[in-house]
Design an enzyme around this catalytic site. Structure first.
Site, PDB file in Angstrom:
ATOM      1  CE  LYS A  54      -4.244  -1.678   0.509  1.00 39.86           C
ATOM      2  NZ  LYS A  54      -5.488  -1.397  -0.174  1.00 39.86           N
ATOM      3  CB  SER A  79      -8.723  -2.900   7.526  1.00 41.21           C
ATOM      4  OG  SER A  79      -7.671  -3.534   7.114  1.00 41.21           O
ATOM      5  CG  ASN A  81      -1.698  -3.833   5.561  1.00 37.05           C
ATOM      6  OD1 ASN A  81      -1.350  -3.612   6.582  1.00 37.05           O
ATOM      7  ND2 ASN A  81      -1.820  -5.029   5.106  1.00 37.05           N
ATOM      8  CD  GLN A  84       1.116  -0.481   9.525  1.00 35.80           C
ATOM      9  OE1 GLN A  84       2.286  -0.310   9.545  1.00 35.80           O
ATOM     10  NE2 GLN A  84       0.285  -1.483   9.393  1.00 35.80           N
ATOM     11  N   GLY A 188      -9.789  -3.931  -5.101  1.00 35.74           N
ATOM     12  CA  GLY A 188      -9.415  -3.998  -6.454  1.00 35.74           C
ATOM     13  C   GLY A 188      -8.510  -3.186  -7.024  1.00 35.74           C
ATOM     14  N   GLY A 189      -7.828  -2.495  -6.091  1.00 33.72           N
ATOM     15  CA  GLY A 189      -7.071  -1.091  -6.287  1.00 33.72           C
ATOM     16  C   GLY A 189      -5.566  -1.872  -7.087  1.00 33.72           C
ATOM     17  CG  LEU A 190      -2.390  -5.513  -6.038  1.00 29.39           C
ATOM     18  CD1 LEU A 190      -1.099  -4.611  -6.576  1.00 29.39           C
ATOM     19  CD2 LEU A 190      -1.799  -6.585  -5.117  1.00 29.39           C
ATOM     20  CD  GLU A 207     -12.936 -10.825  -4.090  1.00 28.55           C
ATOM     21  OE1 GLU A 207     -13.481  -9.661  -4.064  1.00 28.55           O
ATOM     22  OE2 GLU A 207     -13.673 -11.478  -4.780  1.00 28.55           O
TER      23      GLU A 207
END
Lengths: 325, 325
Positions: A54, A79, A81, A84, A188-190, A207
């Site tokens: 991330k 949540s 990652n 951070q 679904g970003g990655l 998933e």
């Protein structure tokens, strides 16, 4: 709705993100190991400084903010990652960061986000409170920029930089571009970023069972939400209620299908990563590996598997590797 | 005594080893993390394919054998990591490998060595059987080449390649060569190799308490053996009875002192590596980190710490990370 959701992410954006990221983050290793006698490639993005991929999208987004936007601060929703990642990038750029996190986020992620200097605002995930509403309210109050965990073109482009690194690292070993990249999937970003980065590769989102809304959305052709009675899952990083149109448009064009893995399959993957790769991988970071080990996806010598996160607490990890959970 | 012990290892040999190793093994990552607010560099050689840096020296040695030597096979002596390194290189080169291992070696190391195709011959370490005698007998019987775990110029040069990688990886981040490299030490193969690779750096060998014969040898100016009543140690990889002249000559010229760390300090280092770096590090691979965390060695922004191995069983690791051991 903020401005960053009004443009589409592009392959050129992924290349620009990768160039920016290469200046501050060394490539994470592409490890080689055999599964059932076949050689596969493992992208250990769980070794990023914050323990998750991330950091890529967060850096691309925050480093592109204008001076005025930087001064007003950012708000993230996560949540743990993405939290951070945003906190890490914000600290490095001198930007105030507020992160909206669920009250039931892992303690290690809450503590790590605060340790990076971010303000944490909790919301009631178990009670069904709408985290986006909380974030939008904060943005309106402060004039801050929302950095969505996946429905953001910069974030998608940034995550895609992992795909370009895989291409370069395979080339260094004399191997052509990947035929297939298997990746954990939350919103679904990655997976959207990888699809832009590697136009010739099959992208397989994986998933946890019961949280496989992207799989079902791909099968039905329309965005579906996770059921209200979804089972508990150890994959906290992948507990997203639904993908967004900006992600789904890319996934629909590029992913023939999605996969779901069981809690037992995820634990087996964490154990395998411990004993073979010697990596600490959190449940949500191990779903792609779980699908491969379970034989749910075909592989070849140009298949890459994303290992996306490592933020798990010692007690949980100890139970998993010793087979007590 | 076999031919390979008749020449001295050289810096040129380290460079040649590094060039050979770069062709088959991608650089292991040099991770950055803070200890007490200071930035340090961690060379994660525990992420090598066999889970240990030993693959370096084994590859340099075996790939330099003549055709006749290859045909006669090799014999290695090891508690497990050198064993796997020799087995890995032998399999890749089509050489028969026999490894002399202690009966009390960790099961994961015995199993992994056999899985790589090597023949394992056990010796009675707890009973004081001389492992070198067993190996020399096997070599005499078979005409095989002995590949010593540390008293071998090729092995020393090969291990030193990690130092050249550190130099390159720091340079990529715009940082000058390391001022200091802190490394776990058993027989002194790695530390001697690092000394040749990085002539300007201070090299600090770190051993487990009671097995700190190199520390005592450096202090006394002569090679001393580990006491017959040395305590049990979780650092099986560092349980060497004494260093050899080929190693000691280099260490004496380059190491002002050695350090020893306690079992509790080693466990604390394993826990820190788990939670901060997200790496599985075995006890013997964590002694250098243990010395740094315990404040036993001064550091600066050009200090590198070697993490050398990750071959530990799940039960032991679970106890350590949860604080139950």
């Amino acid at each position: 709705m903020t401005a960053q959701q009004t443009r589409s992410p592009t392959a050129e954006g992924v290349a620009r993100a990768a160039a920016k990221i290469a200046k501050i983050l060394p490539k994470t290793p592409l490890l080689e190991a055999e599964v059932n006698g076949a050689r596969l490639w493992f992208k250990a993005d769980c070794l990023q400084p914050i323990g998750a991929f991330k950091i890529r999208g967060a850096w691309h987004r925050l480093s592109d903010l204008t001076e005025a936007e930087r001064a007003a601060g950012v708000v993230g929703v996560s949540s743990g990652n993405h939290a951070q990642g945003v906190a890490w990038a914000a600290r490095r750029l001198g930007i105030a960061a507020t992160i909206v996190m669920p009250v039931d986020a892992p303690q290690v992620k809450l503590a790590a986000t605060r340790a990076l200097g971010a303000e944490v605002v909790l919301y009631d995930r178990p009670g069904g409170e709408d985290r986006d509403a909380v974030a939008n309210r904060l943005c309106a109050e402060r004039g801050a920029t929302l950095v969505h965990a996946y429905a953001d073109p910069w974030v998608i482009e940034g995550q895609g930089s992992a795909g370009l690194e895989i291409v370069e690292q395979l080339a260094e070993r004399g191997i052509e571009a990947p035929t297939r990249i298997v990746a954990p999937c939350g919103g679904g970003g990655l997976t959207a970023g990888l699809a832009l980065a590697c136009p010739e590769a099959e992208i397989v989102p994986v998933e946890p069972e019961g949280w496989d809304d992207v799989r079902l959305s791909l099968a039905s052709g329309t965005i579906l939400r996770v059921s209200a009675d979804a089972p508990p899952t150890a994959c906290d990083a992948l507990q997203t209620p639904a993908t967004w149109p900006i992600n789904f448009a890319i996934l629909q064009a590029r992913c023939a299908f999605g996969l779901a893995v069981s809690p037992a399959e995820v634990r087996a993957a964490q154990r395998w990563a411990f004993s073979v790769l010697h990596l600490v991988v959190e449940p949500g970071g191990a779903t792609a590996l779980a699908a491969v080990l379970a034989g749910k996806v075909s592989t070849d010598g140009r298949t890459a598997i994303m290992l996306t996160g490592s933020n798990t607490d010692p007690e949980s990890f100890a139970k998993v590797v010793t087979g007590k959970d």
